[in-house]
Motif scaffolding. Structure first.
Motif, PDB file in Angstrom:
ATOM      1  N   UNK A   1       0.825  -1.201   0.000  1.00  0.00           N
ATOM      2  CA  UNK A   1       0.000   0.000   0.000  1.00  0.00           C
ATOM      3  C   UNK A   1       0.858   1.249   0.000  1.00  0.00           C
ATOM      4  N   UNK A   2       0.286   2.318  -0.469  1.00  0.00           N
ATOM      5  CA  UNK A   2       1.011   3.573  -0.647  1.00  0.00           C
ATOM      6  C   UNK A   2       1.641   4.093   0.640  1.00  0.00           C
ATOM      7  N   UNK A   3       0.990   3.870   1.779  1.00  0.00           N
ATOM      8  CA  UNK A   3       1.466   4.467   3.027  1.00  0.00           C
ATOM      9  C   UNK A   3       2.630   3.707   3.645  1.00  0.00           C
ATOM     10  N   UNK A   4       2.794   2.451   3.214  1.00  0.00           N
ATOM     11  CA  UNK A   4       3.857   1.636   3.815  1.00  0.00           C
ATOM     12  C   UNK A   4       5.064   1.460   2.912  1.00  0.00           C
TER      13      UNK A   4
ATOM     14  N   UNK B   1       7.832   9.394  -4.689  1.00  0.00           N
ATOM     15  CA  UNK B   1       6.677   9.832  -5.456  1.00  0.00           C
ATOM     16  C   UNK B   1       6.997   9.947  -6.934  1.00  0.00           C
TER      17      UNK B   1
ATOM     18  N   UNK C   1      -3.464  -0.175  -8.054  1.00  0.00           N
ATOM     19  CA  UNK C   1      -2.982   0.525  -6.867  1.00  0.00           C
ATOM     20  C   UNK C   1      -2.259   1.809  -7.245  1.00  0.00           C
TER      21      UNK C   1
ATOM     22  N   UNK D   1      -4.999   4.274  -7.797  1.00  0.00           N
ATOM     23  CA  UNK D   1      -5.577   4.679  -6.516  1.00  0.00           C
ATOM     24  C   UNK D   1      -4.649   5.631  -5.790  1.00  0.00           C
ATOM     25  N   UNK D   2      -3.357   5.345  -5.870  1.00  0.00           N
ATOM     26  CA  UNK D   2      -2.381   6.230  -5.231  1.00  0.00           C
ATOM     27  C   UNK D   2      -2.475   7.625  -5.846  1.00  0.00           C
TER      28      UNK D   2
ATOM     29  N   UNK E   1      -5.005   9.144  -6.825  1.00  0.00           N
ATOM     30  CA  UNK E   1      -6.109   9.892  -6.239  1.00  0.00           C
ATOM     31  C   UNK E   1      -5.793  10.322  -4.821  1.00  0.00           C
ATOM     32  N   UNK E   2      -5.177   9.400  -4.077  1.00  0.00           N
ATOM     33  CA  UNK E   2      -5.039   9.608  -2.633  1.00  0.00           C
ATOM     34  C   UNK E   2      -3.903  10.555  -2.261  1.00  0.00           C
ATOM     35  N   UNK E   3      -2.908  10.678  -3.133  1.00  0.00           N
ATOM     36  CA  UNK E   3      -1.766  11.537  -2.814  1.00  0.00           C
ATOM     37  C   UNK E   3      -1.919  12.879  -3.539  1.00  0.00           C
ATOM     38  N   UNK E   4      -2.143  13.935  -2.752  1.00  0.00           N
ATOM     39  CA  UNK E   4      -2.377  15.249  -3.360  1.00  0.00           C
ATOM     40  C   UNK E   4      -1.350  15.611  -4.442  1.00  0.00           C
TER      41      UNK E   4
ATOM     42  N   UNK F   1      -3.009  12.752 -12.906  1.00  0.00           N
ATOM     43  CA  UNK F   1      -4.235  12.041 -13.254  1.00  0.00           C
ATOM     44  C   UNK F   1      -5.207  13.006 -13.946  1.00  0.00           C
ATOM     45  N   UNK F   2      -5.358  14.193 -13.376  1.00  0.00           N
ATOM     46  CA  UNK F   2      -6.256  15.177 -13.962  1.00  0.00           C
ATOM     47  C   UNK F   2      -5.814  15.545 -15.382  1.00  0.00           C
TER      48      UNK F   2
END
Lengths: 205, 205
Positions: B36-39, B64, B120, B123-124, B126-129, B135-136
């Motif tokens: 997962x992104x946080x680990x 990143x 994943x 998803x990352x 989206x979740x990481x500002x 993505x946009x």
DNA sequence: TGTACATCAGTGAACGCGCGTTCACTGATGTAC
DNA sequence: TGTACATCAGTGAACGCGCGTTCACTGATGTAC
């Protein structure tokens, strides 16, 4: 005496504690928006909430448990919106339901914008493997509820197919919610209107 | 002599380096799915790729930047799929395009399932500002391209409205991609079929 | 073809920092009698 | 109504660990003559 189910520990009993608990959730939402899931820490949450780390561990097993509780609170609020909307539109039959899809989208977006960082909570739910299950469970629940409502209107459609469509429709709805949250207020209105129509149209078999 | 644009540093020039670079991307995808992104950490990426930390910093500013490069590679592959599909279906006019929507969905899902951890990665994003912008930008690009193609077929629809619909359609398509990725192979087929139809239906004005 | 040199690619070791988490504790609130 | 006690709520200080990152370096590859 620890609960441990789902990472929650003691429930707050006194008023002061309930406020602390809610404040931890709110602060976590704000931080999630500011720093992002990968940079948020228990220490940060504490600092912003004006408490020390052990206070967090009294109620939550770790930082994911905080996010989990925050997410559940948000999804319960959205579920309540769905229920309310259903009871209003159900008398109008399936046509009434579909015609009012933009209303549902708008209200769901309202819940999301009301809580600081709610979009980021939902995004964290996707990106963190450990939190994914609660999102899936919530979507499953909404899908099930909508199936009960829609089924009588589509007697000619097989159960499996209707369930698939609803599941996809739920996913589309959440996608709209997120799209609205990241759009300016000008664009939001047309996304609500057209997005609602698009979902409604996708239920013509 | 450092590039620094977008966190990328030196580009690999020799063959050995190119392999290391690609291996770093692949390994990051796998780890993203596992941890997962946080680990995920630079140290983990190195350990799995069989290099030491400074090797990573040769090519990427930080972790990143690795995810960013991985995401861009994935989105370029998906964009290529869209172009190929367009050139095949365009002769059939708008009816041909819409009828072949499930084909597009299926191919996009193929790209996603071919690369370990691709879901994943998305998803990352989206979740990481910090990663959200790419993505946009990608969605904006696809939206723009589809607008060029669709516009002639919808002369009676305003530009703003058609753009909104396409933007939403793109978002729906990505939502399907993710839904398929988290479903079993049995459910995938019906999601592709019905999901494609739903998107097509949502373009009847 | 061989050699000297330039550049590219990656290593080994180390650093300081902030993280998650726990301990024994003090203070606040509620309650039995 | 007052007091003693139980429970709830939160503090202060500390810990070890792994993180991101950098340094000066060795080894590998390419190239000019």
């Amino acid at each position: 005496v620890v609960d441990e189910s789902n990472g929650r520990r003691l429930a707050p009993v006194q008023e002061r504690a309930r406020q602390t608990y809610e404040r931890l959730l709110d602060v976590t939402g704000v931080l999630l928006a500011d720093a992002g899931i990968e940079n948020i820490s228990v220490n940060m949450i504490c600092a912003r909430a004006g408490v020390t780390p052990p206070a967090v561990y009294r109620y939550f097993k770790d930082k994911y448990a905080v996010i989990e509780a925050l997410a559940e609170r948000h999804m319960l609020r959205q579920f309540a919106v769905v229920e309310g909307w259903l009871s209003e539109t159900l008398p109008g039959g399936v046509d009434g339901i579909m015609a009012n899809m933009p209303v549902l989208i708008e209200r769901l977006a309202g819940v999301t914008s009301a809580q600081a960082g709610a979009v980021w909570v939902m995004r964290a739910l996707r990106a963190v493997p450990r939190l994914g299950v609660i999102r899936l469970e919530s979507h499953r629940r909404v899908t099930q509820r909508l199936y009960e409502v829609y089924a009588p209107f589509y007697p000619e459609v097989t159960q499996e197919r209707l369930l698939t469509r609803i599941r996809i429709g739920v996913e589309f709805t959440y996608a709209l919610d997120e799209l609205i949250a990241e759009s300016g207020p000008g664009a939001a209105a047309s996304i609500i209107a057209d997005g609602g129509q698009m979902i409604a149209a996708s239920f013509r078999f």
